[in-house]
Design a protein around this motif. Structure first.
Motif, PDB file in Angstrom:
ATOM      1  N   UNK A 117       0.816  -1.206   0.000  1.00  0.00           N
ATOM      2  CA  UNK A 117       0.000   0.000   0.000  1.00  0.00           C
ATOM      3  C   UNK A 117       0.853   1.261   0.000  1.00  0.00           C
ATOM      4  N   UNK A 118       0.340   2.307  -0.643  1.00  0.00           N
ATOM      5  CA  UNK A 118       0.925   3.634  -0.474  1.00  0.00           C
ATOM      6  C   UNK A 118       0.529   4.137   0.909  1.00  0.00           C
ATOM      7  N   UNK A 119       1.184   5.169   1.431  1.00  0.00           N
ATOM      8  CA  UNK A 119       0.777   5.691   2.747  1.00  0.00           C
ATOM      9  C   UNK A 119      -0.692   6.071   2.803  1.00  0.00           C
ATOM     10  N   UNK A 120      -1.214   6.631   1.708  1.00  0.00           N
ATOM     11  CA  UNK A 120      -2.632   7.009   1.700  1.00  0.00           C
ATOM     12  C   UNK A 120      -3.522   5.759   1.714  1.00  0.00           C
ATOM     13  N   UNK A 121      -3.192   4.772   0.918  1.00  0.00           N
ATOM     14  CA  UNK A 121      -3.990   3.548   0.890  1.00  0.00           C
ATOM     15  C   UNK A 121      -3.975   2.828   2.234  1.00  0.00           C
ATOM     16  N   UNK A 144     -11.322  -1.143 -10.192  1.00  0.00           N
ATOM     17  CA  UNK A 144      -9.924  -1.561 -10.108  1.00  0.00           C
ATOM     18  C   UNK A 144      -9.408  -1.230  -8.712  1.00  0.00           C
ATOM     19  N   UNK A 145      -8.212  -1.714  -8.387  1.00  0.00           N
ATOM     20  CA  UNK A 145      -7.699  -1.523  -7.025  1.00  0.00           C
ATOM     21  C   UNK A 145      -7.544  -0.068  -6.625  1.00  0.00           C
ATOM     22  N   UNK A 193      -0.964  -6.260  -6.804  1.00  0.00           N
ATOM     23  CA  UNK A 193       0.488  -6.435  -6.895  1.00  0.00           C
ATOM     24  C   UNK A 193       1.252  -5.136  -6.672  1.00  0.00           C
ATOM     25  N   UNK A 194       0.554  -4.100  -6.250  1.00  0.00           N
ATOM     26  CA  UNK A 194       1.212  -2.823  -6.031  1.00  0.00           C
ATOM     27  C   UNK A 194       0.544  -1.726  -6.834  1.00  0.00           C
ATOM     28  N   UNK A 195       1.182  -0.584  -6.871  1.00  0.00           N
ATOM     29  CA  UNK A 195       0.551   0.587  -7.467  1.00  0.00           C
ATOM     30  C   UNK A 195       1.049   0.896  -8.876  1.00  0.00           C
ATOM     31  N   UNK A 196       1.381  -0.146  -9.630  1.00  0.00           N
ATOM     32  CA  UNK A 196       1.776   0.026 -11.023  1.00  0.00           C
ATOM     33  C   UNK A 196       0.639  -0.478 -11.879  1.00  0.00           C
ATOM     34  N   UNK A 197      -0.128   0.449 -12.454  1.00  0.00           N
ATOM     35  CA  UNK A 197      -1.282   0.081 -13.249  1.00  0.00           C
ATOM     36  C   UNK A 197      -0.856  -0.472 -14.601  1.00  0.00           C
TER      37      UNK A 197
END
Length: 203
Positions: A117-121, A144-145, A193-197
């Motif tokens: 997660x990002x800090x915001x997520x 989507x995520x 899988x992370x924040x790479x769309x």
């Protein structure tokens, strides 16, 4: 106030639904075998782990090498019906009663997602996870995520008892309409899988 509301509502729901819960348990046992319940460790308030309880919706079917087959192959028609009606979620009322979960909040996901997660997520863990939530009544698994996480954080920033009541009402409507049960081509949702769309979702 929220915790009291959750506690009293969970007691009332468990008492009112006792016979249907027993009947569903018998059906799961007959259709899918044992165990009746699916138990999995999920992150709760502050990311602390707890054991979430659901009705089982998949078989334990394995391939020739003894590896579990993909979810889409193990999810039976009966399991799809349980998910479409959200009846598989009813045992989570026990988690609400125990204080692991709330009626309303971000859905508890997998422990392995925590470092992604990002800090915001990650703010989604500032509140107890819920049986239903703002993301669930605004698209559920059709989102989507990043969209789902943004709705989770919006709930954290705007939470109130009245918002919870609104979400519970909208949940009833969504369940009856069977909105957003699964993502396209998936049994539920693809893994986060992370924040790479992927390119198709980046624009």
């Amino acid at each position: 106030m929220k915790r009291l509301f959750d506690f009293l509502a969970a007691i009332f729901a468990l008492l009112a639904l006792a016979l249907p819960l027993i009947a569903l348990g018998v059906l799961v046992r007959v259709r899918l075998g044992s165990p009746v319940f699916f138990k999995q460790t999920r992150p709760g308030l502050g990311g602390r782990p707890f054991e979430m309880l659901k009705f089982r919706t998949m078989t334990d079917e394995r391939d020739a090498a003894g590896v579990l087959k993909p979810d889409s192959e193990r999810l039976t028609d009966f399991g799809r019906w349980l998910r479409a009606t959200s009846l598989d979620e009813l045992p989570e009322l026990w988690n609400v009663l125990k204080g692991d979960m709330s009626l309303v909040g971000p859905r508890p996901l997998l422990m392995q997602y925590l470092p992604l997660y990002s800090p915001r997520q990650a703010r989604r863990h500032e509140v107890r996870p819920g049986i239903t939530g703002w993301a669930q009544v605004n698209g559920r698994n059709a989102l989507n995520w990043p969209q789902k996480f943004e709705l989770d954080v919006w709930y954290v920033e705007n939470r109130s008892l009245w918002l919870d009541i609104r979400i519970l009402w909208l949940t009833v409507r969504s369940v009856l309409r069977r909105d957003g049960i699964s993502a396209a081509g998936e049994a539920t949702m693809p893994a986060f899988t992370g924040n790479h769309l992927p390119p198709s979702e980046s624009g």
